[in-house]
Design a protein around this motif. Structure first.
Motif, PDB file in Angstrom:
ATOM      1  N   UNK A   1       0.826  -1.201   0.000  1.00  0.00           N
ATOM      2  CA  UNK A   1       0.000   0.000   0.000  1.00  0.00           C
ATOM      3  C   UNK A   1       0.862   1.254   0.000  1.00  0.00           C
ATOM      4  N   UNK A   2       1.964   1.233   0.770  1.00  0.00           N
ATOM      5  CA  UNK A   2       2.792   2.429   0.867  1.00  0.00           C
ATOM      6  C   UNK A   2       3.528   2.716  -0.437  1.00  0.00           C
ATOM      7  N   UNK A   3       3.864   1.672  -1.187  1.00  0.00           N
ATOM      8  CA  UNK A   3       4.388   1.895  -2.539  1.00  0.00           C
ATOM      9  C   UNK A   3       3.338   2.617  -3.378  1.00  0.00           C
ATOM     10  N   UNK A   4       2.104   2.109  -3.324  1.00  0.00           N
ATOM     11  CA  UNK A   4       1.005   2.738  -4.057  1.00  0.00           C
ATOM     12  C   UNK A   4       0.792   4.180  -3.583  1.00  0.00           C
ATOM     13  N   UNK A   5       0.791   4.373  -2.278  1.00  0.00           N
ATOM     14  CA  UNK A   5       0.547   5.690  -1.690  1.00  0.00           C
ATOM     15  C   UNK A   5       1.585   6.715  -2.166  1.00  0.00           C
ATOM     16  N   UNK A   6       2.867   6.364  -2.101  1.00  0.00           N
ATOM     17  CA  UNK A   6       3.928   7.311  -2.452  1.00  0.00           C
ATOM     18  C   UNK A   6       3.921   7.648  -3.940  1.00  0.00           C
TER      19      UNK A   6
ATOM     20  N   UNK B   1       6.508  15.814   2.877  1.00  0.00           N
ATOM     21  CA  UNK B   1       5.603  14.662   2.993  1.00  0.00           C
ATOM     22  C   UNK B   1       6.272  13.461   3.647  1.00  0.00           C
ATOM     23  N   UNK B   2       7.605  13.516   3.745  1.00  0.00           N
ATOM     24  CA  UNK B   2       8.321  12.395   4.359  1.00  0.00           C
ATOM     25  C   UNK B   2       7.892  12.183   5.802  1.00  0.00           C
ATOM     26  N   UNK B   3       7.694  13.254   6.532  1.00  0.00           N
ATOM     27  CA  UNK B   3       7.384  13.129   7.956  1.00  0.00           C
ATOM     28  C   UNK B   3       6.000  12.516   8.166  1.00  0.00           C
ATOM     29  N   UNK B   4       5.054  12.857   7.286  1.00  0.00           N
ATOM     30  CA  UNK B   4       3.734  12.219   7.342  1.00  0.00           C
ATOM     31  C   UNK B   4       3.862  10.731   7.050  1.00  0.00           C
ATOM     32  N   UNK B   5       4.643  10.402   6.039  1.00  0.00           N
ATOM     33  CA  UNK B   5       4.859   8.999   5.673  1.00  0.00           C
ATOM     34  C   UNK B   5       5.539   8.241   6.816  1.00  0.00           C
ATOM     35  N   UNK B   6       6.558   8.842   7.410  1.00  0.00           N
ATOM     36  CA  UNK B   6       7.296   8.200   8.504  1.00  0.00           C
ATOM     37  C   UNK B   6       6.369   7.887   9.676  1.00  0.00           C
ATOM     38  N   UNK B   7       5.476   8.812   9.967  1.00  0.00           N
ATOM     39  CA  UNK B   7       4.566   8.640  11.103  1.00  0.00           C
ATOM     40  C   UNK B   7       3.514   7.573  10.818  1.00  0.00           C
ATOM     41  N   UNK B   8       2.949   7.593   9.608  1.00  0.00           N
ATOM     42  CA  UNK B   8       1.839   6.702   9.295  1.00  0.00           C
ATOM     43  C   UNK B   8       2.276   5.293   8.921  1.00  0.00           C
ATOM     44  N   UNK B   9       3.427   5.172   8.253  1.00  0.00           N
ATOM     45  CA  UNK B   9       3.832   3.872   7.717  1.00  0.00           C
ATOM     46  C   UNK B   9       4.397   2.940   8.781  1.00  0.00           C
ATOM     47  N   UNK B  10       4.836   3.497   9.907  1.00  0.00           N
ATOM     48  CA  UNK B  10       5.382   2.656  10.965  1.00  0.00           C
ATOM     49  C   UNK B  10       6.715   2.031  10.602  1.00  0.00           C
ATOM     50  N   UNK B  11       7.444   2.619   9.666  1.00  0.00           N
ATOM     51  CA  UNK B  11       8.772   2.139   9.287  1.00  0.00           C
ATOM     52  C   UNK B  11       9.817   2.829  10.150  1.00  0.00           C
TER      53      UNK B  11
ATOM     54  N   UNK C   1      12.221   4.021   6.006  1.00  0.00           N
ATOM     55  CA  UNK C   1      11.253   4.969   5.463  1.00  0.00           C
ATOM     56  C   UNK C   1      11.923   5.928   4.476  1.00  0.00           C
ATOM     57  N   UNK C   2      13.124   6.380   4.819  1.00  0.00           N
ATOM     58  CA  UNK C   2      13.854   7.284   3.928  1.00  0.00           C
ATOM     59  C   UNK C   2      14.184   6.596   2.606  1.00  0.00           C
ATOM     60  N   UNK C   3      14.531   5.309   2.683  1.00  0.00           N
ATOM     61  CA  UNK C   3      14.836   4.537   1.483  1.00  0.00           C
ATOM     62  C   UNK C   3      13.615   4.478   0.561  1.00  0.00           C
ATOM     63  N   UNK C   4      12.466   4.119   1.111  1.00  0.00           N
ATOM     64  CA  UNK C   4      11.232   4.048   0.326  1.00  0.00           C
ATOM     65  C   UNK C   4      10.888   5.409  -0.261  1.00  0.00           C
ATOM     66  N   UNK C   5      10.951   6.428   0.584  1.00  0.00           N
ATOM     67  CA  UNK C   5      10.501   7.751   0.171  1.00  0.00           C
ATOM     68  C   UNK C   5      11.383   8.318  -0.937  1.00  0.00           C
ATOM     69  N   UNK C   6      12.702   8.204  -0.780  1.00  0.00           N
ATOM     70  CA  UNK C   6      13.603   8.776  -1.774  1.00  0.00           C
ATOM     71  C   UNK C   6      13.519   8.032  -3.105  1.00  0.00           C
ATOM     72  N   UNK C   7      13.317   6.724  -3.057  1.00  0.00           N
ATOM     73  CA  UNK C   7      13.104   5.973  -4.298  1.00  0.00           C
ATOM     74  C   UNK C   7      11.842   6.451  -5.017  1.00  0.00           C
TER      75      UNK C   7
END
Length: 350
Positions: free
Chosen positions: A273-278, A302-312, A317-323
């Protein structure tokens, strides 16, 4: 028996590389499929699951329908009857996978093995109840000459990226296979309903089944094989299509029936889901002040929202987000609308 060891060539791999991280495509072998059966412009891609439905009658019906080729994607250790089948049905090309892969990757590989401008993705547990021959199916999707679309120096000869049939269960009841986006209390949801009229829009192709425009499919990048969940993989494909200006719509003129299979979608909000979300929900649209062109952007905030919600963890989380941010940047000019606008304006597309 004609056996051609095959791997995904670099050109196709690059064209189908819409994933956040490019994965190596598993090796596979091609058996048979040298005979050109028809000239309808449509090939059939057959996916296999569950019990062994009568294969001879299935291939006979697909051959009778006049598909140019039939590509049957075979999982590992399922090859005991291929000598006989390839002799009886020389228009069927069997793809023998070396390992189990997700649905999107199966379709991506099969698409690389066909040349027809249209392809119809089917399952071995589906029966075509109504729709006519392959030529008739293509005829319903082709645009009149005066309506052929010129898009990025290409001519678009067909109505849309994907056309979805009507599905029925074994009791001939129509299933709620069309879908649309909803935002409820800032949470993304999907509305499901039975397609009630011709050309009704759908967010994604249910069960991956549909008639696809091959050129549009390749331009879109195919399915993201990095997303492991079938549900989120299909939703990513469909959402990306609509965001990039493509369309997925239903037709009442083709009807399929499941023969005993009950489809259960796993909609768990997991890593997929987080792949889809980003890739789809998080990017925003901006306008280039010089060229006036719209482009997509995934803001760092948006990274901080992702970090908080994704539980990574922070590093993961930084790896997913930057990709994801890099992927959005690479494809930024493909966006025609935002997720928010798509959701708000969905009714207007019906």
């Amino acid at each position: 028996m004609n056996i051609i060891p095959t791997t995904f060539n670099d050109k196709n791999k690059k064209r189908l590389a819409a994933s956040l991280i490019e994965n190596p495509v598993p090796a596979y072998t091609v058996v048979g499929g040298n005979e050109h059966r028809g000239s309808s412009g449509v090939s059939a891609i057959l996916l296999n699951r569950g019990v062994r439905y009568p294969r001879r009658s299935l291939f006979y019906e697909l051959g009778k329908a006049g598909f140019d080729y039939v590509v049957s994607v075979e999982g590992p250790n399922e090859h005991y009857d291929l000598d006989e089948l390839s002799r009886l049905f020389p228009f069927v090309r069997f793809i023998l996978l070396s390992e189990t892969v997700n649905i999107g990757e199966q379709i991506n590989i099969a698409v690389s093995e066909i040349k027809s401008p249209l392809f119809f993705v089917l399952w071995n547990d589906l029966k075509i109840l109504y729709g006519g021959t392959a030529a008739k199916i293509a005829e319903r999707i082709v645009l009149p000459p005066e309506k052929v679309v010129h898009d990025n120096e290409k001519k678009r000869w067909y109505k849309r990226l994907c056309t979805i049939p009507v599905f029925q269960n074994p009791e001939f009841e129509t299933l709620p296979t069309a879908s649309g986006p909803l935002m409820i209390k800032k949470k993304f949801e999907i509305a499901r309903f039975s397609p009630g009229k011709e050309d009704m829009p759908s967010l994604y192709p249910y069960d991956a089944v549909g008639i696809y425009d091959r050129e549009r499919f390749l331009d879109l990048g195919g399915f993201d094989t990095e997303i492991k969940s079938e549900h989120w993989q299909l939703l990513d494909f469909g959402f990306r299509a609509w965001l990039w200006g493509e369309q997925i719509r239903c037709t009442q003129l083709i009807r399929l029936r499941y023969e005993g299979f009950k489809k259960i979608e796993d909609t768990t909000y997991d890593e997929s889901y987080w792949h889809f979300f980003l890739k789809n929900l998080s990017p925003v649209l901006r306008c280039n002040t010089d060229t006036k062109e719209l482009y997509a952007h995934l803001p760092l905030k948006n990274f901080f929202t992702f970090l908080f919600k994704a539980g990574q963890g922070p590093l993961n989380a930084a790896h997913y987000f930057l990709n994801a941010r890099h992927w959005v940047y690479e494809h930024r000019l493909n966006w025609k609308t935002s997720a928010k606008a798509l959701t708000q304006e969905w009714k207007a597309r019906e």
